[in-house]
Motif scaffolding. Structure first.
Motif, PDB file in Angstrom:
ATOM      1  N   LEU A  50       2.655   3.273  -0.297  1.00 38.08           N
ATOM      2  CA  LEU A  50       1.845   2.723   1.122  1.00 38.08           C
ATOM      3  C   LEU A  50       2.674   3.206   2.233  1.00 38.08           C
ATOM      4  O   LEU A  50       4.129   3.572   2.016  1.00 38.08           O
ATOM      5  CB  LEU A  50       2.196   1.283   1.032  1.00 38.08           C
ATOM      6  N   GLU A  51       2.252   3.238   3.351  1.00 44.01           N
ATOM      7  CA  GLU A  51       3.014   3.585   4.724  1.00 44.01           C
ATOM      8  C   GLU A  51       3.720   2.393   5.467  1.00 44.01           C
ATOM      9  O   GLU A  51       4.847   2.818   5.772  1.00 44.01           O
ATOM     10  CB  GLU A  51       1.950   4.166   5.697  1.00 44.01           C
ATOM     11  N   ARG A  52       3.239   1.271   5.090  1.00 46.51           N
ATOM     12  CA  ARG A  52       4.076   0.356   5.762  1.00 46.51           C
ATOM     13  C   ARG A  52       3.866  -1.169   5.079  1.00 46.51           C
ATOM     14  O   ARG A  52       2.526  -1.396   4.856  1.00 46.51           O
ATOM     15  CB  ARG A  52       3.617   0.238   7.274  1.00 46.51           C
ATOM     16  N   VAL A  53       4.970  -1.899   4.988  1.00 46.45           N
ATOM     17  CA  VAL A  53       4.546  -3.347   4.485  1.00 46.45           C
ATOM     18  C   VAL A  53       5.461  -4.295   5.357  1.00 46.45           C
ATOM     19  O   VAL A  53       6.394  -3.814   5.864  1.00 46.45           O
ATOM     20  CB  VAL A  53       5.035  -3.564   3.099  1.00 46.45           C
ATOM     21  N   THR A  54       5.056  -5.635   5.169  1.00 49.63           N
ATOM     22  CA  THR A  54       5.799  -6.540   5.968  1.00 49.63           C
ATOM     23  C   THR A  54       6.072  -7.728   4.622  1.00 49.63           C
ATOM     24  O   THR A  54       5.499  -8.142   3.805  1.00 49.63           O
ATOM     25  CB  THR A  54       5.062  -7.651   6.816  1.00 49.63           C
ATOM     26  N   VAL A  55       7.380  -7.912   4.580  1.00 45.94           N
ATOM     27  CA  VAL A  55       8.058  -8.954   3.580  1.00 45.94           C
ATOM     28  C   VAL A  55       8.765 -10.008   3.899  1.00 45.94           C
ATOM     29  O   VAL A  55       9.219 -10.033   5.010  1.00 45.94           O
ATOM     30  CB  VAL A  55       8.920  -8.009   2.618  1.00 45.94           C
ATOM     31  N   ARG A  56       8.331 -11.173   3.300  1.00 42.59           N
ATOM     32  CA  ARG A  56       8.991 -12.294   3.586  1.00 42.59           C
ATOM     33  C   ARG A  56       9.404 -13.110   2.332  1.00 42.59           C
ATOM     34  O   ARG A  56       8.623 -13.239   1.457  1.00 42.59           O
ATOM     35  CB  ARG A  56       8.172 -13.334   4.434  1.00 42.59           C
TER      36      ARG A  56
END
Length: 121
Positions: A50-56
């Motif tokens: 993937l090119e971009r992810v957001t993680v929490r």
């Protein structure tokens, strides 16, 4: 945008900013978090490349008391490294990963899942 939930097996965060562990013990815990996240990501068939992810990171403690969410960052960092190990993104630097501050939920003894990783792609 697709959101994936990766459950974690720990009841409490294995790594925190307040711990003063021997380097070997800390390295073993870091390796365990990375391995578990990579294994669970593969098991859930999360995509790769993937090119971009957001993680929490999310945490539900057993007791209500004041907690500093930023103390959970070492666990979140190791988890993000596990996602990179899986191949979700090429690296954990800002062009690929946005890390949101971990979230500490209100205490609830009735829930089985105490910690999970939320990954939005």
């Amino acid at each position: 945008m697709t959101t994936h939930i990766i459950p974690l097996s720990w009841g409490t965060p294995p790594l925190t900013a307040n711990q003063r562990k021997h380097w070997r013990e800390k390295a073993a815990l870091t390796r365990a978090v990375r391995t578990e996240v990579a294994t669970r990501a593969r098991a859930q068939k999360l995509p790769t490349g993937l090119e971009r992810v957001t993680v929490r990171l999310h945490y539900v403690p057993a007791q209500n008391r004041r907690r500093d969410p930023s103390n959970l960052m070492p666990t979140q960092k190791a988890a993000v490294d596990g996602l990179v190990d899986h191949g979700l993104v090429p690296d954990d630097c800002p062009p690929y990963v946005t890390e949101e501050m971990p979230r500490v939920h209100p205490a609830d003894r009735s829930v089985a899942l105490r910690m999970w990783l939320e990954v939005a792609a």
